[in-house]
Design a protein around this motif. Sequence first.
Motif, PDB file in Angstrom:
ATOM      1  N   UNK A 188       8.917 -27.288  45.677  1.00 24.00           N
ATOM      2  CA  UNK A 188       9.174 -27.668  47.074  1.00 24.00           C
ATOM      3  C   UNK A 188       8.812 -29.133  47.242  1.00 24.00           C
ATOM      4  N   UNK A 189       9.840 -29.952  47.458  1.00 25.68           N
ATOM      5  CA  UNK A 189       9.636 -31.406  47.631  1.00 25.68           C
ATOM      6  C   UNK A 189      10.299 -31.783  48.950  1.00 25.68           C
ATOM      7  N   UNK A 190       9.734 -31.309  50.050  1.00 23.07           N
ATOM      8  CA  UNK A 190      10.433 -31.438  51.335  1.00 23.07           C
ATOM      9  C   UNK A 190       9.957 -32.617  52.176  1.00 23.07           C
ATOM     10  N   UNK A 191       9.284 -33.552  51.554  1.00 23.20           N
ATOM     11  CA  UNK A 191       8.987 -34.823  52.217  1.00 23.20           C
ATOM     12  C   UNK A 191       8.302 -34.657  53.560  1.00 23.20           C
ATOM     13  N   UNK A 192       8.748 -35.444  54.544  1.00 24.68           N
ATOM     14  CA  UNK A 192       8.068 -35.496  55.841  1.00 24.68           C
ATOM     15  C   UNK A 192       8.256 -34.228  56.671  1.00 24.68           C
TER      16      UNK A 192
END
Length: 221
Positions: free
Chosen positions: A41-45
């Motif tokens: 999971x690389x969902x940033x802001x």
Amino acid sequence: MPAYLQSKYDITFHFNRAVNRIEYPKVYSGKNIYEADQIFICNGAEFETLYPEVFAESGITKCKLQMLRTVPQPGGWNTGPALSAGLTLTHYGAFQNLTSLAALNERYNRDMPEYVKWGIHVMISQNQLTEVTIGDSHEYGLVFDPFDREYINRLILDYLKTFVTLKDFSIGQTWNGIYPKLKGKTEFVSRPESGVTIINGLSGAGMTLSFGLAEEVVGQL
Ligand SMILES: Cc1cc2nc3c(=O)[nH]c(=O)nc-3n(C[C@H](O)[C@H](O)[C@H](O)COP(=O)(O)OP(=O)(O)OC[C@H]3O[C@@H](n4cnc5c(N)ncnc54)[C@H](O)[C@@H]3O)c2cc1C
């Protein structure tokens, strides 16, 4: 980049699919369900939307940055390398061991408190259209005013003019960006359940650090 990754590594991209739930090994996007051996999971802001409790305890917050871009420089004029100046020494952790840093911080606190208050340091780099990208300020919090402050843009330009002379300082575009920020750390990696890895909190260095971090995290599995 997606075309390159697809042709080189046979990666399949599914764009415009908002993931709203994960229950290993399932990833839900509305009625679409995907399954995977390993989920990253690389969902940033937008980190609050999945595993909100994990993020609430992570200490992660957000940072809003104001940036500007000039019109193309006349006659294709080239600025040369990317440039920065003294304020940048106080911004990046890479400079924290400089023996003179405390004195520099003291000077900025005394002489340029507004720059310190708005987290301003100034760098420029030029794109292929000869426009000059200029940044930036740093405001921290979970919710921001959607409007940009002209006052901050003026501070940035005033400082820029102390060390750079452009052919044309006319501003063509201004914008703000928001990234997740984890103070004092370079990344946030967490495994909320077996087979699921959250990678976030790269703050203002994600374009630089992400490839190395990805290799490291995947290598640890
Ligand atoms: C103004 C600004 C200046 C910066 N300058 C620099 C710099 O000079 N050097 C540097 O190294 N870094 C810089 N950065 C930081 C860098 O851009 C970030 O660290 C990096 O983009 C983080 O990458 P990421 O993949 O973790 O997140 P992002 O790039 O934010 O990507 C997250 C993606 O996940 C998607 N997403 C979120 N939630 C969901 C969901 N539920 N379902 C599906 N998709 C979802 C989002 O739409 C987004 O596309 C800057 C950032 C900003 C904003």
